[in-house]
Structures are given as structure tokens and as C-alpha cells.
Design a protein around this motif. Structure first.
Motif, PDB file in Angstrom:
ATOM      1  N   PRO A   2       0.831  -1.198   0.000  1.00 48.57           N
ATOM      2  CA  PRO A   2       0.000   0.000   0.000  1.00 48.57           C
ATOM      3  C   PRO A   2       0.873   1.259   0.000  1.00 48.57           C
ATOM      4  CG  PRO A   2      -0.633  -1.498   1.769  1.00 48.57           C
ATOM      5  CD  PRO A   2       0.642  -1.996   1.200  1.00 48.57           C
ATOM      6  N   THR A   3       0.465   2.230  -0.787  1.00 49.16           N
ATOM      7  CA  THR A   3       1.198   3.497  -0.855  1.00 49.16           C
ATOM      8  C   THR A   3       0.229   4.648  -0.645  1.00 49.16           C
ATOM      9  OG1 THR A   3       2.799   2.566  -2.396  1.00 49.16           O
ATOM     10  CG2 THR A   3       2.665   4.959  -2.287  1.00 49.16           C
ATOM     11  N   ILE A   4       0.587   5.543   0.244  1.00 50.14           N
ATOM     12  CA  ILE A   4      -0.190   6.756   0.505  1.00 50.14           C
ATOM     13  C   ILE A   4       0.631   7.920  -0.030  1.00 50.14           C
ATOM     14  CG2 ILE A   4      -1.190   8.263   2.270  1.00 50.14           C
ATOM     15  CD1 ILE A   4      -1.217   5.732   4.121  1.00 50.14           C
ATOM     16  N   ARG A   5       0.033   8.746  -0.873  1.00 47.74           N
ATOM     17  CA  ARG A   5       0.723   9.919  -1.421  1.00 47.74           C
ATOM     18  C   ARG A   5       0.025  11.184  -0.939  1.00 47.74           C
ATOM     19  NH1 ARG A   5       4.462   8.695  -5.201  1.00 47.74           N
ATOM     20  NH2 ARG A   5       4.358   6.601  -6.053  1.00 47.74           N
ATOM     21  N   VAL A   6       0.826  12.103  -0.427  1.00 43.59           N
ATOM     22  CA  VAL A   6       0.312  13.368   0.092  1.00 43.59           C
ATOM     23  C   VAL A   6       1.090  14.491  -0.587  1.00 43.59           C
ATOM     24  CG1 VAL A   6      -0.010  14.773   2.156  1.00 43.59           C
ATOM     25  CG2 VAL A   6      -0.148  12.284   2.328  1.00 43.59           C
ATOM     26  N   THR A   7       0.383  15.474  -1.113  1.00 42.71           N
ATOM     27  CA  THR A   7       1.031  16.628  -1.737  1.00 42.71           C
ATOM     28  C   THR A   7       0.742  17.855  -0.892  1.00 42.71           C
ATOM     29  OG1 THR A   7       0.692  15.632  -3.913  1.00 42.71           O
ATOM     30  CG2 THR A   7       1.233  17.973  -3.859  1.00 42.71           C
ATOM     31  N   VAL A   8       1.802  18.562  -0.545  1.00 43.65           N
ATOM     32  CA  VAL A   8       1.685  19.752   0.308  1.00 43.65           C
ATOM     33  C   VAL A   8       2.483  20.895  -0.300  1.00 43.65           C
ATOM     34  CG1 VAL A   8       1.370  18.373   2.417  1.00 43.65           C
ATOM     35  CG2 VAL A   8       3.663  19.089   1.749  1.00 43.65           C
ATOM     36  N   PRO A   9       2.160  22.141   0.062  1.00 43.51           N
ATOM     37  CA  PRO A   9       2.959  23.266  -0.400  1.00 43.51           C
ATOM     38  C   PRO A   9       4.377  23.161   0.153  1.00 43.51           C
ATOM     39  CG  PRO A   9       0.882  24.026   0.544  1.00 43.51           C
ATOM     40  CD  PRO A   9       1.004  22.583   0.864  1.00 43.51           C
ATOM     41  N   GLU A  51       6.362  17.761  -1.972  1.00 39.04           N
ATOM     42  CA  GLU A  51       6.205  19.200  -1.798  1.00 39.04           C
ATOM     43  C   GLU A  51       6.181  19.862  -3.174  1.00 39.04           C
ATOM     44  OE1 GLU A  51       8.060  20.557   2.311  1.00 39.04           O
ATOM     45  OE2 GLU A  51       9.602  19.881   0.916  1.00 39.04           O
ATOM     46  N   THR A  52       5.184  20.698  -3.399  1.00 39.88           N
ATOM     47  CA  THR A  52       5.079  21.388  -4.680  1.00 39.88           C
ATOM     48  C   THR A  52       5.687  22.779  -4.575  1.00 39.88           C
ATOM     49  OG1 THR A  52       2.915  22.303  -4.165  1.00 39.88           O
ATOM     50  CG2 THR A  52       2.955  20.192  -5.293  1.00 39.88           C
ATOM     51  N   ALA A  53       6.209  23.235  -5.670  1.00 37.16           N
ATOM     52  CA  ALA A  53       6.753  24.587  -5.726  1.00 37.16           C
ATOM     53  C   ALA A  53       5.617  25.596  -5.648  1.00 37.16           C
ATOM     54  CB  ALA A  53       7.527  24.781  -7.023  1.00 37.16           C
ATOM     55  N   GLU A  54       5.954  26.820  -5.332  1.00 39.96           N
ATOM     56  CA  GLU A  54       4.949  27.882  -5.276  1.00 39.96           C
ATOM     57  C   GLU A  54       4.210  27.954  -6.607  1.00 39.96           C
ATOM     58  OE1 GLU A  54       4.752  32.717  -4.719  1.00 39.96           O
ATOM     59  OE2 GLU A  54       6.378  31.602  -3.782  1.00 39.96           O
ATOM     60  N   GLY A  55       2.884  27.964  -6.539  1.00 41.28           N
ATOM     61  CA  GLY A  55       2.066  27.993  -7.739  1.00 41.28           C
ATOM     62  C   GLY A  55       1.923  26.635  -8.399  1.00 41.28           C
ATOM     63  N   GLY A  56       2.387  25.580  -7.730  1.00 38.99           N
ATOM     64  CA  GLY A  56       2.396  24.259  -8.329  1.00 38.99           C
ATOM     65  C   GLY A  56       1.154  23.427  -8.064  1.00 38.99           C
ATOM     66  N   GLN A  62      -8.415  27.500  -8.278  1.00 37.26           N
ATOM     67  CA  GLN A  62      -7.544  28.643  -8.095  1.00 37.26           C
ATOM     68  C   GLN A  62      -6.130  28.189  -7.737  1.00 37.26           C
ATOM     69  OE1 GLN A  62      -8.630  31.903  -8.527  1.00 37.26           O
ATOM     70  NE2 GLN A  62     -10.481  30.888  -9.244  1.00 37.26           N
ATOM     71  N   VAL A  63      -5.137  28.676  -8.451  1.00 38.18           N
ATOM     72  CA  VAL A  63      -3.749  28.347  -8.139  1.00 38.18           C
ATOM     73  C   VAL A  63      -3.414  28.912  -6.771  1.00 38.18           C
ATOM     74  CG1 VAL A  63      -1.342  28.700  -8.820  1.00 38.18           C
ATOM     75  CG2 VAL A  63      -3.072  28.266 -10.560  1.00 38.18           C
TER      76      VAL A  63
END
Length: 65
Positions: A2-9, A51-56, A62-63
Motif C-alpha cells: 500500500p502506498t499513501i501519497r500526500v502533496t503539500v505546499p 512538496e510542490t513549488a509555489e504555484g504548483g 484557483q492556483v
């Protein structure tokens, strides 16, 4: 596995906070597995925090950042 993926600023969470996120998500998924008769799968659970880059990324069309 099992894989959990989380995207954060980017830089929104400290290293310690990300460790808490990983621990709680892992424990939560493991509890569901145990409740459904799958046993202890904790050693097989992967959590990826990206972690996403600013505006990513965007919310509600809305971005953000």
C-alpha cells in the motif's frame, strides 16, 4: 505494498510535522487493514510526501501560492 501519497505546499510542514503525518496515516491505514482481517500490514505501508513549488497546485480551480 500500500502506498499513501500526500502533496503539500513547499515548506508548509516541518520535518517533525511530516513525521507525525507519516505516523498517523500509517497507523490509520493499518487499523483499517486489521479491522478487515488483513492483519498487521504496517511494515509494508509506504507514505510519500511530495512538496510542490509555489504555484504548483490549485484548490477550487484557483492556483495556490
Amino acid at each position: 505494498m500500500p502506498t499513501i501519497r500526500v502533496t503539500v505546499p513547499q515548506a508548509a510542514w516541518s520535518k517533525d510535522e511530516k513525521a507525525q503525518i507519516v505516523a498517523k496515516l500509517t497507523d490509520g491505514l493499518n487499523a483499517v487493514a486489521a479491522d478487515s482481517g488483513k492483519g498487521d500490514i504496517k511494515p509494508y505501508i509506504n507514505v510519500h510526501i511530495e512538496e510542490t513549488a509555489e504555484g504548483g497546485y490549485a484548490m477550487g480551480g484557483q492556483v495556490v501560492g
